[in-house]
Design a protein around this motif. Structure first.
Motif, PDB file in Angstrom:
ATOM      1  N   LEU A 167       0.811  -1.218   0.000  1.00  0.00           N
ATOM      2  CA  LEU A 167       0.000   0.000   0.000  1.00  0.00           C
ATOM      3  C   LEU A 167       0.848   1.274   0.000  1.00  0.00           C
ATOM      4  CD1 LEU A 167      -2.783   1.256   0.017  1.00  0.00           C
ATOM      5  CD2 LEU A 167      -2.813   1.070   2.509  1.00  0.00           C
ATOM      6  N   PRO A 168       1.890   1.392   0.831  1.00  0.00           N
ATOM      7  CA  PRO A 168       2.705   2.616   0.749  1.00  0.00           C
ATOM      8  C   PRO A 168       3.338   2.836  -0.627  1.00  0.00           C
ATOM      9  CG  PRO A 168       3.153   1.461   2.797  1.00  0.00           C
ATOM     10  CD  PRO A 168       2.306   0.548   1.972  1.00  0.00           C
ATOM     11  N   LEU A 169       3.692   1.750  -1.328  1.00  0.00           N
ATOM     12  CA  LEU A 169       4.328   1.896  -2.630  1.00  0.00           C
ATOM     13  C   LEU A 169       3.346   2.340  -3.714  1.00  0.00           C
ATOM     14  CD1 LEU A 169       6.696  -1.209  -2.597  1.00  0.00           C
ATOM     15  CD2 LEU A 169       7.348   1.192  -2.404  1.00  0.00           C
ATOM     16  N   ILE A 170       2.084   1.912  -3.616  1.00  0.00           N
ATOM     17  CA  ILE A 170       1.096   2.296  -4.629  1.00  0.00           C
ATOM     18  C   ILE A 170       0.232   3.466  -4.164  1.00  0.00           C
ATOM     19  CG2 ILE A 170       1.011  -0.064  -5.513  1.00  0.00           C
ATOM     20  CD1 ILE A 170      -1.731  -0.352  -4.151  1.00  0.00           C
ATOM     21  N   LEU A 171       0.540   4.015  -2.983  1.00  0.00           N
ATOM     22  CA  LEU A 171      -0.302   5.065  -2.423  1.00  0.00           C
ATOM     23  C   LEU A 171      -0.449   6.285  -3.331  1.00  0.00           C
ATOM     24  CD1 LEU A 171      -2.011   5.749   0.022  1.00  0.00           C
ATOM     25  CD2 LEU A 171      -0.001   6.794   1.088  1.00  0.00           C
ATOM     26  N   PRO A 172       0.614   6.773  -4.009  1.00  0.00           N
ATOM     27  CA  PRO A 172       0.397   7.916  -4.913  1.00  0.00           C
ATOM     28  C   PRO A 172      -0.663   7.644  -5.973  1.00  0.00           C
ATOM     29  CG  PRO A 172       2.736   7.610  -4.519  1.00  0.00           C
ATOM     30  CD  PRO A 172       2.052   6.436  -3.903  1.00  0.00           C
ATOM     31  N   GLY A 173      -0.638   6.438  -6.561  1.00  0.00           N
ATOM     32  CA  GLY A 173      -1.657   6.096  -7.544  1.00  0.00           C
ATOM     33  C   GLY A 173      -3.042   5.971  -6.939  1.00  0.00           C
ATOM     34  N   VAL A 174      -3.111   5.445  -5.723  1.00  0.00           N
ATOM     35  CA  VAL A 174      -4.399   5.307  -5.037  1.00  0.00           C
ATOM     36  C   VAL A 174      -4.994   6.676  -4.719  1.00  0.00           C
ATOM     37  CG1 VAL A 174      -5.516   4.484  -2.929  1.00  0.00           C
ATOM     38  CG2 VAL A 174      -3.838   3.044  -4.088  1.00  0.00           C
ATOM     39  N   VAL A 175      -4.171   7.572  -4.191  1.00  0.00           N
ATOM     40  CA  VAL A 175      -4.650   8.918  -3.865  1.00  0.00           C
ATOM     41  C   VAL A 175      -5.059   9.662  -5.129  1.00  0.00           C
ATOM     42  CG1 VAL A 175      -4.013  11.145  -2.872  1.00  0.00           C
ATOM     43  CG2 VAL A 175      -3.285   9.032  -1.758  1.00  0.00           C
ATOM     44  N   SER A 176      -4.267   9.533  -6.197  1.00  0.00           N
ATOM     45  CA  SER A 176      -4.606  10.181  -7.463  1.00  0.00           C
ATOM     46  C   SER A 176      -5.917   9.637  -8.013  1.00  0.00           C
ATOM     47  CB  SER A 176      -3.482   9.973  -8.476  1.00  0.00           C
ATOM     48  OG  SER A 176      -2.253  10.474  -8.002  1.00  0.00           O
ATOM     49  N   GLY A 177      -6.083   8.313  -7.936  1.00  0.00           N
ATOM     50  CA  GLY A 177      -7.321   7.715  -8.405  1.00  0.00           C
ATOM     51  C   GLY A 177      -8.524   8.176  -7.613  1.00  0.00           C
ATOM     52  N   TRP A 178      -8.359   8.272  -6.289  1.00  0.00           N
ATOM     53  CA  TRP A 178      -9.467   8.762  -5.459  1.00  0.00           C
ATOM     54  C   TRP A 178      -9.807  10.200  -5.814  1.00  0.00           C
ATOM     55  CZ3 TRP A 178     -10.331  12.801  -2.196  1.00  0.00           C
ATOM     56  CH2 TRP A 178     -11.491  12.740  -1.412  1.00  0.00           C
ATOM     57  N   ALA A 179      -8.791  11.035  -5.996  1.00  0.00           N
ATOM     58  CA  ALA A 179      -9.036  12.445  -6.290  1.00  0.00           C
ATOM     59  C   ALA A 179      -9.769  12.610  -7.618  1.00  0.00           C
ATOM     60  CB  ALA A 179      -7.712  13.212  -6.310  1.00  0.00           C
ATOM     61  N   LEU A 180      -9.316  11.909  -8.657  1.00  0.00           N
ATOM     62  CA  LEU A 180      -9.981  12.023  -9.960  1.00  0.00           C
ATOM     63  C   LEU A 180     -11.386  11.440  -9.914  1.00  0.00           C
ATOM     64  CD1 LEU A 180      -7.159  11.253 -12.562  1.00  0.00           C
ATOM     65  CD2 LEU A 180      -8.151  13.453 -11.928  1.00  0.00           C
TER      66      LEU A 180
END
Length: 266
Positions: free
Chosen positions: A180-193
């Motif tokens: 999760l920490p490694l993919i967190l930027p993509g997860v946060v970006s996906g949530w924001a979009l």
């Protein structure tokens, strides 16, 4: 490192001006003291911001949009993260077909989706309910959450997970402390979009919303059908201000470069 020439700088300046001009005009019209749409040439006034208090429908619609966007994007992530990890970790039969299926809502016009969801939820006696609206938004925003999470998961080094397993990490610990920490930027970006897409959607939502479940875009659309005054511009200016404040807080707490570009910590 090469520098942009005068022509490139002029083009960039014109592009930024073209993008920001409508927002600036809307914000300026919101401060007009007149009872019609006009620039505040005779001074600025908060008349139309105070008028928002006389229309609690806008405030209620804002909270509906906020809750709907946050909840739909969160639920979409709960499906997007395991789907992305499964498609990148394992040789799933028909992986390309599954990716196309998950991204298919992007290829269907929202008008078609709105009519289809209306008929479907009406047949289930769920027409006009918040549950139906939530389910439809989850379907629509899922591709945004899935695509960015998939990109982050594809760049994950499997050796890091194997090293954690060799040190005794269990499945949940491995996901919580490493994956999760490694993919967190993509997860946060996906949530924001996904949240932005849900909050801003009108074309599909107008078919499903009912009194009590109207989102802010739907409420504004219904208002301008019968009224021509700057009230909608003042509501828009408030949304723009809230968005800017949210971006500032997000930049301070997490970093916009990580959200928008998917950059991890150094």
């Amino acid at each position: 490192m090469s520098r942009n020439g005068p022509l490139a700088l002029a083009f960039h300046g014109l592009f930024v001006t073209f993008m920001l001009a409508p927002i600036v005009v809307v914000c300026l019209v919101a401060f007009t003291p007149e009872g019609f749409l006009s620039l505040p040439t005779n001074g600025f006034s908060l008349r139309w911001f105070r008028a928002i208090a006389d229309y609690p429908e806008f405030v209620h619609a804002f909270w509906v949009s906020l809750g709907l966007g946050a909840l739909s994007s969160l639920v979409a992530l709960l499906f997007a993260v395991p789907a992305a990890l499964a498609l990148t970790r394992y040789k799933v039969p028909g992986r390309g077909a599954l990716q196309a299926l998950f991204l298919s809502p992007l290829m269907i016009p929202h008008v078609v989706l709105g009519v289809a969801f209306l008929r479907f939820f009406t047949a289930l006696s769920l027409g006009g309910t918040f549950l139906a609206l939530l389910a439809a938004h989850i379907v629509v925003v899922f591709p945004f959450a899935f695509r960015l999470t998939l990109a982050a998961a594809a760049g994950l080094d499997p050796a890091l997970e194997r090293a954690a397993v060799s040190l005794g990490a269990g499945g949940f610990t491995l996901f919580r402390r490493v994956t999760l920490p490694l993919i967190l930027p993509g997860v946060v970006s996906g949530w924001a979009l996904a949240f932005i897409q849900s909050f801003d959607d009108l074309t599909m939502t107008v078919f499903l919303a009912a009194p009590g479940t109207e989102t802010l875009p739907v409420r504004m659309f219904l208002y301008i059908q019968d009224n021509i005054d700057p009230l909608v511009t003042s509501v828009s200016a408030c949304v723009i201000a809230v968005t800017m404040a949210f971006l500032v807080v997000l930049d301070r707490l997490y970093g916009l470069d990580r959200v928008l570009a998917g950059k991890g910590t150094d």
